[in-house]
Design an enzyme around this catalytic site. Structure first.
Site, PDB file in Angstrom:
ATOM      1  N   THR A  55       0.821  -1.211   0.000  1.00 31.85           N
ATOM      2  CA  THR A  55       0.000   0.000   0.000  1.00 31.85           C
ATOM      3  C   THR A  55       0.855   1.262   0.000  1.00 31.85           C
ATOM      4  OG1 THR A  55      -1.865  -1.093   1.079  1.00 31.85           O
ATOM      5  CG2 THR A  55      -1.727   1.305   1.309  1.00 31.85           C
TER       6      THR A  55
ATOM      7  N   SER B 241      -7.250  -0.902  -6.450  1.00 34.58           N
ATOM      8  CA  SER B 241      -6.785  -1.121  -5.092  1.00 34.58           C
ATOM      9  C   SER B 241      -5.309  -1.444  -5.192  1.00 34.58           C
ATOM     10  CB  SER B 241      -7.548  -2.292  -4.458  1.00 34.58           C
ATOM     11  OG  SER B 241      -6.889  -2.778  -3.301  1.00 34.58           O
ATOM     12  N   THR B 242      -4.595  -1.271  -4.091  1.00 34.25           N
ATOM     13  CA  THR B 242      -3.229  -1.788  -4.058  1.00 34.25           C
ATOM     14  C   THR B 242      -3.220  -3.262  -4.449  1.00 34.25           C
ATOM     15  OG1 THR B 242      -2.525  -0.247  -2.330  1.00 34.25           O
ATOM     16  CG2 THR B 242      -1.249  -2.267  -2.557  1.00 34.25           C
ATOM     17  N   ASN B 243      -4.312  -3.958  -4.104  1.00 37.63           N
ATOM     18  CA  ASN B 243      -4.351  -5.401  -4.264  1.00 37.63           C
ATOM     19  C   ASN B 243      -4.457  -5.871  -5.709  1.00 37.63           C
ATOM     20  OD1 ASN B 243      -4.375  -5.088  -1.544  1.00 37.63           O
ATOM     21  ND2 ASN B 243      -6.484  -5.778  -1.253  1.00 37.63           N
TER      22      ASN B 243
ATOM     23  N   THR C 201      32.884 -39.948 -13.423  1.00 43.28           N
ATOM     24  CA  THR C 201      31.671 -40.151 -12.622  1.00 43.28           C
ATOM     25  C   THR C 201      32.107 -40.463 -11.201  1.00 43.28           C
ATOM     26  OG1 THR C 201      31.580 -42.520 -13.142  1.00 43.28           O
ATOM     27  CG2 THR C 201      30.376 -41.036 -14.607  1.00 43.28           C
ATOM     28  N   HIS C 202      31.353 -39.986 -10.229  1.00 45.57           N
ATOM     29  CA  HIS C 202      31.710 -40.167  -8.812  1.00 45.57           C
ATOM     30  C   HIS C 202      33.071 -39.529  -8.500  1.00 45.57           C
ATOM     31  CE1 HIS C 202      28.476 -43.202  -8.252  1.00 45.57           C
ATOM     32  NE2 HIS C 202      28.782 -43.518  -9.500  1.00 45.57           N
TER      33      HIS C 202
ATOM     34  N   SER D 189      45.899 -13.854  -4.460  1.00 39.49           N
ATOM     35  CA  SER D 189      46.224 -13.969  -3.043  1.00 39.49           C
ATOM     36  C   SER D 189      46.984 -12.748  -2.577  1.00 39.49           C
ATOM     37  CB  SER D 189      47.076 -15.225  -2.802  1.00 39.49           C
ATOM     38  OG  SER D 189      47.529 -15.281  -1.467  1.00 39.49           O
ATOM     39  N   SER D 190      46.743 -12.395  -1.321  1.00 38.06           N
ATOM     40  CA  SER D 190      47.484 -11.284  -0.715  1.00 38.06           C
ATOM     41  C   SER D 190      48.808 -11.754  -0.142  1.00 38.06           C
ATOM     42  CB  SER D 190      46.640 -10.635   0.386  1.00 38.06           C
ATOM     43  OG  SER D 190      46.357 -11.594   1.400  1.00 38.06           O
TER      44      SER D 190
ATOM     45  N   LYS E 126      49.628 -16.491  -7.639  1.00 40.74           N
ATOM     46  CA  LYS E 126      48.402 -17.295  -7.585  1.00 40.74           C
ATOM     47  C   LYS E 126      47.263 -16.564  -8.300  1.00 40.74           C
ATOM     48  CE  LYS E 126      45.903 -20.198  -4.261  1.00 40.74           C
ATOM     49  NZ  LYS E 126      44.507 -19.903  -4.581  1.00 40.74           N
TER      50      LYS E 126
ATOM     51  N   GLU F 179      33.565 -18.271  -9.475  1.00 37.17           N
ATOM     52  CA  GLU F 179      33.170 -18.164  -8.074  1.00 37.17           C
ATOM     53  C   GLU F 179      32.049 -17.146  -7.874  1.00 37.17           C
ATOM     54  OE1 GLU F 179      37.602 -19.201  -6.245  1.00 37.17           O
ATOM     55  OE2 GLU F 179      36.844 -17.142  -6.214  1.00 37.17           O
TER      56      GLU F 179
END
Length: 462
Positions: A97, A136-138, A183-184, A314-315, A320, A327
């Protein structure tokens, strides 16, 4: 300052703002995310208001003078001119609303500007009586959500389709790169890197189609349902016209739901859209993680893929480089899955004739679409485009694999194949070398059986 009032009392509102007293109350009550409304949703809700104003003029309930001013104001909002006039928090009580009234007040006060009348002169142009006429808002708020999702989904499906195209291009590029299938997480039988890329492309295209199907389901709108779906204060002609005009404004085929009560109290269509994005996220996570694993190393991992180096990894460890683009796609997909859980809980928690949890649904749906679109484009541009195959390493893993013994089953039998596999594991020697040594098959036939063409296509080598 100007003084505005609602049935709770009076409140001072700064003269320079287009919103009014109900927006001010919402700003006081809902300090939750400290985020702004999605600009695309602001434009989408303004399109709903524009369609309603046109329909109300055609039923002669709204005078052309006031109606045209509201339409002009809505066009300005649609074009992004007044985005800063929507300060309410996206997550709020009241089923949206406050968002609906924020829009109504902005359009009313901007219409008053255009009519050379003082802001807050709601006896001339009222947020409730004129801008919100027959609404209506709805019904207007969920319809605005649907308009926005249709728009956003076009960019997301386009991003997915481009990703699939990019994966198909890599499938062609890598069609002759023989590598070990797994697989696996264990060695299986050979496959080509091109076949793996083509499989990713197929799954992404399926995800795009799944999302498009879900979006088709939310083209049924409940405009004219008003408060609980009974259509109180909305003329039948208006109900038909508002859907027609909204379709013309948005270039989408919106139509009035068959059952307006159902369309007002149920939000399962939003669950369908969210679920389609969740499944898309699962598909993308699987692909991104496969690529991360194939690129692992480079010295002490699988090292089958070479990813574009995008930033130091890497820091503390010099040299690296991490798979940051894969990611970030993973992390965005995790967020989408979390958003789907929040939306699912909101969908099931609607009581009787209205689901009051629509603000959090909209918040999560919009974020999921925005985030996923950007993440998919980032993955395609910054990882996939520069992806390279380490052909030498792929071939080396195949040469040392015991899994190729599977191709010999039809020719020397399971017992011999199992014995050879055991010997290969014990000695560390290639299968092909042991078969040649034992003279189980002519060398030319052995090479034919273990050729990349045979081991990565259906059939039995002769």
């Amino acid at each position: 300052m100007r003084v505005e009032h609602d049935f709770l009392g009076e409140m001072e509102v700064p003269d320079e703002v287009l919103y009014g007293v109900q927006t001010m109350r919402a700003m006081e009550n809902f300090k939750i995310t400290h985020q702004h409304l999605d600009p695309e949703f602001i434009a989408s809700l303004a399109k709903v208001k524009k369609a309603a104003a046109i329909a109300n003029m055609e039923t002669s309930r709204l005078t052309p003078r006031i109606g045209q001013a509201i339409i002009t104001a809505a066009n300005e909002v649609i074009n992004g001119r007044w985005d800063d006039q929507f300060p309410v928090d996206p997550i709020q009580g009241g089923a949206g609303t406050s968002i609906n009234m924020n829009m109504n007040e902005v359009l009313a006060n901007r219409a008053l500007d255009l009519l050379d009348e003082p802001r807050g002169s709601y006896d001339i142009v009222s947020p409730n009586n004129h801008v919100n006429m027959a609404q209506s808002t709805n019904d207007s708020f969920p319809t605005g959500i649907k308009v926005c999702l249709c728009s956003k989904s076009q960019r997301l499906t386009a991003a997915l389709d481009k990703l699939a195209d990019g994966l198909d291009a890599k499938a062609n590029e890598f069609h002759d790169v023989i590598k070990m299938g797994r697989t696996h997480l264990q060695d299986a039988v050979p496959i080509t890197l091109g076949q793996e890329m083509a499989a990713y492309a197929s799954s992404v295209r399926r995800a795009s189609r799944r999302l498009q199907t879900a979006i088709e389901g939310i083209h049924a709108i409940n405009m004219g349902a008003t408060a609980v779906g009974t259509g109180l204060n909305a003329e039948p002609k208006y109900i038909r016209l508002v859907a027609e005009h909204l379709s013309a404004i948005t270039k989408e085929d919106f139509h009035t739901a068959d059952n307006l009560v159902d369309a007002t109290n149920n939000t399962d269509g939003f669950a369908d859209v969210s679920a389609a994005m969740k499944v898309t996220a699962l598909v993308l996570i699987k692909m991104a993680n496969d690529i991360r694993l194939m690129a692992s190393g480079p010295r002490c991992g699988l090292n089958e893929l070479k990813l574009p180096a995008r930033q130091p990894g890497s820091s503390i460890m010099p040299g690296k480089v991490n798979p940051v683009i894969a990611e970030v796609l993973d992390q965005v997909c995790y967020q989408v899955i979390g958003n789907d859980l929040a939306l699912s809980m909101a969908v099931e928690n609607g009581q009787f004739e209205l689901n009051v949890m629509e603000p959090v649904m909209a918040f999560n749906l919009f974020n999921s679409m925005n985030y996923m679109t950007e993440a998919v484009n980032t993955f395609r541009e910054k990882l996939l485009a520069g992806l390279e195959a380490n052909r030498r390493q792929c071939a080396e893993w195949v040469r040392h694999s015991v899994g190729v013994v599977t191709a010999l089953l039809p020719h020397i039998g399971y017992e011999n194949s199992a014995r050879l596999a055991r010997k290969a594991y014990q000695t560390g020697r290639p299968i092909e070398e042991i078969v040649e040594e034992e003279g189980l098959l002519p060398v030319s036939r052995l090479h034919s059986i273990l050729s990349p063409e045979h081991m990565t296509t259906p059939g039995i080598a002769s």
